[in-house]
Design a protein around this motif. Sequence first.
Motif, mmCIF file in Angstrom:
data_model
loop_
_atom_site.group_PDB
_atom_site.id
_atom_site.type_symbol
_atom_site.label_atom_id
_atom_site.label_comp_id
_atom_site.label_asym_id
_atom_site.label_seq_id
_atom_site.Cartn_x
_atom_site.Cartn_y
_atom_site.Cartn_z
ATOM 1 N N VAL A 22 1.010 -1.316 -0.050
ATOM 2 C CA VAL A 22 -0.230 0.096 0.102
ATOM 3 C C VAL A 22 0.820 1.354 -0.094
ATOM 4 O O VAL A 22 0.487 2.179 -0.852
ATOM 5 N N GLN A 25 2.499 1.808 -3.564
ATOM 6 C CA GLN A 25 1.501 1.869 -4.322
ATOM 7 C C GLN A 25 0.973 3.618 -4.400
ATOM 8 O O GLN A 25 0.968 4.470 -5.299
ATOM 9 N N THR A 26 0.598 3.957 -3.195
ATOM 10 C CA THR A 26 0.071 5.219 -2.783
ATOM 11 C C THR A 26 0.923 6.375 -2.958
ATOM 12 O O THR A 26 0.561 7.363 -3.455
ATOM 13 N N ARG A 29 1.437 6.981 -6.487
ATOM 14 C CA ARG A 29 0.203 7.436 -7.158
ATOM 15 C C ARG A 29 -0.039 9.062 -6.888
ATOM 16 O O ARG A 29 -0.377 9.664 -7.689
ATOM 17 N N GLY A 30 0.245 9.180 -5.578
ATOM 18 C CA GLY A 30 0.223 10.744 -5.279
ATOM 19 C C GLY A 30 1.207 11.670 -5.985
ATOM 20 O O GLY A 30 0.906 12.911 -6.160
ATOM 21 N N MET A 147 -3.099 4.913 2.916
ATOM 22 C CA MET A 147 -3.297 5.329 1.388
ATOM 23 C C MET A 147 -3.269 6.810 1.490
ATOM 24 O O MET A 147 -2.643 7.449 0.586
ATOM 25 N N ASN A 148 -4.099 7.606 2.219
ATOM 26 C CA ASN A 148 -4.116 8.911 2.363
ATOM 27 C C ASN A 148 -2.794 9.610 2.493
ATOM 28 O O ASN A 148 -2.657 10.666 1.934
ATOM 29 N N ILE A 151 -0.657 9.306 -0.542
ATOM 30 C CA ILE A 151 -0.976 10.099 -1.681
ATOM 31 C C ILE A 151 -0.612 11.477 -1.264
ATOM 32 O O ILE A 151 -0.379 12.384 -2.169
ATOM 33 N N THR A 274 -6.979 15.272 3.616
ATOM 34 C CA THR A 274 -5.983 14.158 3.827
ATOM 35 C C THR A 274 -5.479 14.051 5.315
ATOM 36 O O THR A 274 -5.478 13.146 6.055
#
Length: 441
Positions: A22, A25-26, A29-30, A147-148, A151, A274
Amino acid sequence: MAWLRSFWSGLPAEGRWLLAVVAAQTLGRGLTLPFTIIYLREVRGFDLGVAGALMALVAVAGFAATVPTGRLVDRYGARGVLLGGQGAMAAGCALLAFAAGPWTAGAALTLIGLTFGAALPAFNTMIAAVADGDVRQRFFGVHFALMNLGIGAGGVAGGLFVDVEAPATFAAVYLAEAATALVAMAVLLLPLRRLRGRAGRGAAPGAGRDPAPGPREAGYRAVLRQPAARRLAAVTFIGVLAGHGQFQVGIPSFAREVAGVSTGAIGLAFAVNTVMIVVLQLPVLSAIGGRRRTRAMLVMGGAWAGAWVLLGLSALGAGDLPPGAGPGAGAAVATAGLLAFMAVFAFGETLLQPTVPAVTNDLATDHDRGRYNAVNAAAFNGGAIAAPAVAGLLLGLDLGAWYVGLMAAGCLALCGLALALERVLPPEANGVPATAAPGAR
C-alpha cells in the motif's frame, strides 16, 4: 498509539508486507494524481474535450475490468491478479511519460484504469486472507489512512517538483510511479510469494477459511441474488456518486466557479481532508469496534449531508453579505465553508472505509470472495463514472444550488440504505457476534 502497536504486533507477517505494498502504491500514485489533467492540457497540448475524454478512460477501463477480475481471483487467487495489475500500472505510467499524442495517452490511461479495476477486488481479497473479524475491519481502516498519507506525501513532493515549463519533470514523476509499481511487484513476488490471496487456499495461518473445499465457485447471478449484496452495492454506488466521485470535478468546480475560492485555497482544502483522515482514522476505528457497521454508515451519511450544506453556504461569499462586511469577507466566508466541508467530509470517510469492505468480505465465502469484491468495485467505478457527468451537467447549467441539494439528498438516502441493509445483514457481517446482536449498538 498503544492500540496501533497492538494491531501491528497481532498482524501476521503477510499483513505487514501488504501494508508495505500500500505504501509503495500510494506514494507513487500521489506523485501524479493531481497533475495528470495539467500534464495532458498544458504539457501535451490536448484540448479540454480530448483531455476530459482521456481522463474518463481510467474509470471506464476500471469498470470493465471488475467482472473478469472477480472470476480470476476466485479461480486463480488474488496475488497473481494483483501482480498483473501492477505490471499494467508500470507499463501505463512509463508509456504516459512519453505520450506525445492522444492515442498513446489513451492506451496508457487504459492500462492504468485496468489496474484500478483489478486492484480493488484483488487487494481486498488478500486482506481477507490474512485477517478476519474486528482485525479485518481495523486493517481496512489503517489501509485507508496509510493510503491517504501516501497520496498526500506524494502529492506534496510532486507539486514541488513538476513544472509545466519543463516537460521532463512530468516524465520523471510518471517513471517514478512506474518504479513504485515494480517495488510492489517485488514484494508480491518475494515476501508474499506463498500468499495466493484466496482465503482457504494458500492463506496465512489463522485466516478465515472454509473447513473443507466448498462447491464450485458461485457466479455473479448467485451473488446478486443476495439482498445484502445488492443493498451494499447501492450504498457504495450512492456513496461514490455523492461523495468520493465529486472530488475531481464537482467540488473544485463548485468552489472555483460558484463560490469563487482561490486555487490556493482549494489546494489547502484537499490537504485538510488528507490530514483529517490520517488524524481521525485510528480514534474512529477504536470507537466503532464491536458496534454495528450499518450504524457507522448511518452516521457517515448524516455527516456528509451536513458537509454539503457547509459547502453550499460557502457560496454566500460570492453573493450578498451583511452591510459593513469588509472587502475580503466574501473570500473568507467561501474559504471557511470549503475548509469546513473538507474536514467534516473526512470524518465521514473514516467511517466508510473500514465498514463497507469489511461487510463485503464477511458476507462472502472463500469460494466467491473475488466476485463479492468485484461487485463492490463495479458499484464504486459506476459511481465514479456517473459523478463527474452529474456535476458537469448541473454546474454547466449554472444550477449550483440544485447540485448541492442533490448531493445532500443522496447522502441522506445513504442513511435509509444503511438501515435497509441492516435488516438483511447477518450479525457477524455487521460487526457484532450473533449472541450480542439483539442488544448491540
